[in-house]
Design an enzyme around this catalytic site. Structure first.
Site, PDB file in Angstrom:
ATOM      1  N   GLY A   1       7.706  16.346  -0.318  1.00 48.57           N
ATOM      2  CA  GLY A   1       6.426  16.676  -0.343  1.00 48.57           C
ATOM      3  C   GLY A   1       5.449  15.605   0.133  1.00 48.57           C
ATOM      4  O   GLY A   1       4.680  15.746   1.069  1.00 48.57           O
ATOM      5  N   ASP A   2       5.831  14.195  -0.169  1.00 49.86           N
ATOM      6  CA  ASP A   2       5.293  13.071   0.137  1.00 49.86           C
ATOM      7  C   ASP A   2       5.369  13.002   1.498  1.00 49.86           C
ATOM      8  O   ASP A   2       4.535  12.470   2.393  1.00 49.86           O
ATOM      9  CB  ASP A   2       5.646  11.734  -0.432  1.00 49.86           C
ATOM     10  CG  ASP A   2       5.780  12.148  -1.889  1.00 49.86           C
ATOM     11  OD1 ASP A   2       4.954  12.722  -2.546  1.00 49.86           O
ATOM     12  OD2 ASP A   2       6.809  11.773  -2.653  1.00 49.86           O
TER      13      ASP A   2
END
Length: 305
Positions: A250-251
């Protein structure tokens, strides 16, 4: 200038096992330690894309020194507030196809430490980008992201937000420029069920139109993602591959979106890059490289809705 904010960083101690047996002595096959936290991960991915950023947040003790030494070694700028207590350690166990985590207790952030951090944000200038990412230490109020977004917008600083739960629910009232909930977090945000793409689109449109959020990117794992924002509404397919490393995916997507948007100001291209970046990290043993992302880009198909 791009800044990333990690209010609750950690040392990630990653241990690989042939099998994990609770209640027994387990021997690792390999292990490693790295600076962890969503904002720090974003800085690391941006660095791999050739983009400089400065990591902000809180660190303390010998564990905090490990994080700053780690970032210095890989040449990522940082300007953390020093805490009286030690930064936490998170243990991540990888056995066969399963992953388990034991997250450490967050240090207490005193009021003077928090005010020292806000002073750093107050020095940022028009056009700067700040990525606020990750969970909050329990000693901070759930509305601190909302306060930070509101303050940054008054300074004409672009506020990017990647969090979940109550901190996200509070912060959307300050209208950050970008958010990236997954479909489960989106459902939680509205206290409802998300059964299909139309539900995702309907709720994302509310965030874009009513909360005035420029970009809403809803990730849906193997089902790809849905983007709603200034670039319209679109469904993006996910590249095919075997997921081996979920941490940081996600990052990486956040970093991918910011990287592409900065260079193109094209929402479709930015959303495609985000999906490819998240997948590239999921398919590798560590955070993605630019080459890995761009190899997957042709597999990301876009359908405008």
């Amino acid at each position: 200038m791009i800044y990333t904010v990690t209010l609750n960083p950690a040392i990630d101690y990653v241990v690989s096992l042939e099998a994990f047996h609770p209640g027994e002595v387990n021997r690792s096959q390999s292990d490693y330690k790295e600076a962890g936290g969503k904002g720090i991960n974003v800085s690391r991915v941006l660095d791999r894309f050739g983009v400089q950023s400065t990591a902000l947040g809180f660190v303390g003790g010998f564990t905090g020194k490990f994080i700053t030494d780690y970032l210095t070694e890989i040449e990522i700028e940082h300007d953390f507030v020093s805490l009286k207590q030690d930064t936490r350690i998170n243990v991540k166990l990888k056995a066969a196809s399963e992953e388990s985590e034991v997250n450490g207790v967050s240090p207490t952030i005193e009021e003077d430490e928090y005010q020292a951090f806000l002073l750093k944000l107050e020095q940022l200038k028009k056009g700067d980008i700040v990525i606020l990412a990750g969970s909050l230490p329990s000693s901070l109020s759930i509305n601190v992201y909302q306060e930070m977004v509101a303050m940054l917008k008054q300074q004409d600083v672009i506020a990017i937000l990647d969090t979940s739960g109550a901190p996200l629910a509070e912060a959307i009232n300050a209208s950050p420029s970008f958010i990236k909930p997954n479909h489960h977090e989106l459902a939680e945000l509205f206290d409802t069920e998300v059964k299909d793409d139309q539900d995702v689109i309907r709720l994302a449109k509310q965030l874009h139109q009513e909360q005035q959020i420029d970009h809403v990117l809803v990730s849906m794992a193997k089902a790809g993602a849905i983007y709603v924002g200034v670039g319209g509404v679109m469904k993006l397919s996910a590249p095919k591959g075997t997921a081996v490393h979920s941490v940081g995916a996600g990052d990486s997507a956040v970093a991918g979106f910011i990287y592409s948007w900065q260079t193109s100001e094209n929402a479709e291209e930015a959303a495609k890059y985000a999906v490819a970046a998240g997948s590239a990290t999921a398919f590798s043993k560590t955070l993605c490289t630019k080459e890995e992302v761009e190899a997957l880009l042709p597999q990301v198909n876009v359908t405008h809705i």
